[in-house]
Design an enzyme around this catalytic site. Structure first.
Site, PDB file in Angstrom:
ATOM      1  CG  HIS A 131      -2.028   0.773   1.247  1.00  0.00           C
ATOM      2  ND1 HIS A 131      -1.866   2.282   1.783  1.00  0.00           N
ATOM      3  CD2 HIS A 131      -3.207   0.781   0.962  1.00  0.00           C
ATOM      4  CE1 HIS A 131      -3.061   3.155   1.644  1.00  0.00           C
ATOM      5  NE2 HIS A 131      -3.910   2.199   1.408  1.00  0.00           N
ATOM      6  CG  ASP A 208       0.339  -2.697   6.092  1.00  0.00           C
ATOM      7  OD1 ASP A 208      -0.719  -2.816   6.914  1.00  0.00           O
ATOM      8  OD2 ASP A 208       0.136  -2.145   4.982  1.00  0.00           O
ATOM      9  CD  GLN A 211      -7.378  -4.953   3.836  1.00  0.00           C
ATOM     10  OE1 GLN A 211      -8.030  -5.726   3.800  1.00  0.00           O
ATOM     11  NE2 GLN A 211      -7.138  -3.700   3.409  1.00  0.00           N
ATOM     12  CE  LYS A 234      -7.832  -0.786   5.917  1.00  0.00           C
ATOM     13  NZ  LYS A 234      -8.599  -0.658   4.716  1.00  0.00           N
ATOM     14  CB  CYS A 372      -3.615   3.026  -1.897  1.00  0.00           C
ATOM     15  SG  CYS A 372      -4.824   4.485  -1.549  1.00  0.00           S
TER      16      CYS A 372
END
Length: 414
Positions: A131, A208, A211, A234, A372
Site C-alpha cells: 500500500h 503491516d 488487512q 477494518k 493505493c
C-alpha cells in the site's frame, strides 16, 4: 449441500446481519449489497452504542482527572489497551501504542526508529504489493538519509518471490517492512519465514496488518515481528483509531514522535523529560470514544471466533471466485495459493470504474481503481481492478446479486 451452505450453518447470518443497521438501507432503490470491506468494515450496533454511551454518560478527558467521569473514561480507555494486547498476543500492554491508523503507525516508526538507525548506504526492503502508506514513508526516509529502497518482486500469480527476497537480504538490510495480506490481491504472505530470514542478517521487521488483523489469528510474539500496525475501522471499529505494536526494548530506545501533553513527565523552559511507555507516543488528548469502541469491536470478533468467521469468509471467496471465473472476458488478478476473502478482477475492454458505477446503480458497493497500490497495478499492466471483499455478514445471495450485476454491466458496456 454446497460448500457455502455448510459453512453458513456455523453462523446465524440473519441474526448477525440484524446487528449491523446500515445493512438494512437501500441504495438507488435497491437493497444495499456491501462488498467493500477491505476498504472499511461496517459497524455493529454494539460499537455504535459504545460511542453513544461514552458521550452520553462519561465524556471526560482521561488520565489526569480525579473526578468520577475522568476515572470512568480512563478505565474504559485503558481496558482497550489490554484487549488489544490479548487480540494480537503482545507480551505487555505497554507495547500497545494507539494511533490514528496503520498509516500513522508506519510513519511513527519511520520518523523515530528510522531516523535513529538508517544511514547512508543502508537498505530497506519492501514488496511490490505494498500500500502507498508502506512505500512513501520509506521513500522519504531513504531520500533524507541517502539510503536505498529495494523491492521484492511479485509473481504472475500474485505471490512474492521468496527466492529473490532472500537474495536481497544482506548485512546492509536494516529494515524489512512488509504487508501480511495484500489489500489489492488478497494474498497472504509468509511473514514468519520472512521475519526469520530478516533477523538472520540483523534487520528489524515491521508488519503491516491492516488487512490481516480482521481475518488471521495474530500472535506478534510467535511471529517475532519488531513492529505490527493495524487500523480499527477494518475490524468493525470506528475510523480514526489504530494500533502500533512494538517490542518494548525498541520503543524505549526510540526518540519521541509528537510533543505535547501526556507524553511528558516534567517540563521546564530548560529541559523536558518524557513519559514511560506507552504514553511516550500518545501526545495530546487522544481519540477516547473511538478507542473505547475499539474494545467493543474486538470483543465482538472474539465472541464469534475468528475461526468461525474465517471459515464462512473462505467459503464466500471460493464461491465468488468460481462464479466470476465463469464470466466471459473476466480475469482475476491475484491467484495466490493462500488468500483472504477478497477478489480483484478486470473485464477485457471495460474500465473498472465504469463497472463500479453500474454496480452502484444496482445497490452493489465494490471498490474500483488502483487501491493505493499503483506500482502493483503497473506491474500487471492495468489501470486498476474491480475489488469485491467479503466480511462475516455477507451471504451467498449477495454474491449471486453481484454476478447478475456483472452480466448486466458487461452487456451495457460492451
Amino acid at each position: 449441500m454446497t460448500q457455502i451452505d455448510s459453512i453458513s450453518l456455523d453462523l446465524d447470518l440473519q441474526a448477525i446481519r440484524s446487528q449491523f443497521p446500515i445493512l438494512s438501507r437501500t441504495v438507488n432503490d435497491k437493497p444495499l449489497v456491501y462488498l467493500d470491506n477491505a476498504a472499511t468494515s461496517q459497524k455493529p450496533q454494539c460499537v455504535i452504542d459504545a460511542l453513544s454511551d461514552y458521550y452520553g454518560r462519561y465524556n471526560a478527558n482521561i488520565h489526569r482527572g480525579i473526578h468520577t467521569l475522568a476515572e470512568e473514561a480512563t478505565l474504559a480507555y485503558e481496558a482497550t489497551r489490554f484487549a488489544v494486547q490479548e487480540f494480537i498476543g503482545a507480551a505487555s500492554a505497554e507495547e500497545i501504542i494507539f494511533s490514528r491508523g496503520t498509516t500513522e503507525g508506519i510513519n511513527l516508526v519511520a520518523y523515530t526508529w528510522g531516523r535513529q538507525h538508517i544511514g547512508a548506504g543502508d537498505e530497506i526492503l519492501i514488496s511490490g504489493m505494498e500500500h502507498h502508506s508502506n512505500i512513501v514513508p520509506w521513500q522519504i526516509l531513504c531520500q533524507e538519509k541517502n539510503a536505498v529502497l529495494k523491492v521484492i518482486p511479485v509473481t504472475d500469480e500474485g505471490e512474492l518471490s521468496m527466492e529473490v527476497y532472500k537474495n536481497l537480504l544482506s548485512d546492509k538490510t536494516k529494515l524489512v517492512s512488509i504487508v501480511q495480506v495484500s489489500n489489492a490481491l488478497g494474498t497472504v504472505n509468509p511473514v514468519k519465514e520472512m521475519i526469520d530470514a530478516a533477523h538472520a542478517v540483523g534487520a528489524k521487521v515491521l508488519v503491516d496488518g491492516a488487512q490481516s488483523a480482521v481475518h488471521l489469528d495474530i500472535d506478534v510474539q510467535a511471529l517475532d515481528c519488531d513492529f505490527f500496525a493495524f487500523s480499527g475501522h477494518k475490524v468493525y471499529a470506528p475510523t480514526g483509531i489504530g494500533v502500533l505494536y512494538g517490542k518494548r526494548e525498541l520503543l524505549e530506545s526510540m526518540p519521541v514522535f509528537h510533543g505535547g501533553g501526556e507524553m511528558i513527565k516534567e517540563v521546564s523552559f530548560e529541559q523536558t523529560t518524557y513519559n514511560d511507555l506507552p504514553y511516550k507516543y500518545e501526545a495530546g488528548t487522544p481519540n477516547i470514544a473511538d478507542t473505547i469502541a475499539l474494545k467493543t469491536a474486538l470483543d465482538y470478533i472474539q465472541n464469534i471466533g475468528k475461526a468461525t468467521i474465517r471459515k464462512h469468509e473462505n467459503g464466500l471467496l471460493a464461491y465468488a471466485t468460481a462464479q466470476l471465473e465463469s464470466i466471459p472476458g473476466l480475469s482475476i488478478i491475484g491467484k495466490a495459493k493462500e488468500k483472504v476473502s477478497l477478489v480483484s478482477f478486470i473485464v477485457k475492454g471495460i474500465h473498472p470504474q465504469d463497472i463500479g458505477i453500474l454496480l452502484d446503480n444496482l445497490g452493489i458497493a465494490v471498490r474500483t481503481g488502483h487501491h493505493c497500490t499503483q506500482p502493483l497495478m503497473k506491474r500487471f499492466g492495468i489501470p486498476g481492478t474491480v475489488r469485491a471483499s467479503f466480511a462475516l455478514y455477507n451471504t451467498k445471495e449477495e454474491i449471486d446479486i453481484l454476478i447478475a450485476g456483472m452480466y448486466k454491466s458487461i452487456k451495457m458496456l460492451s
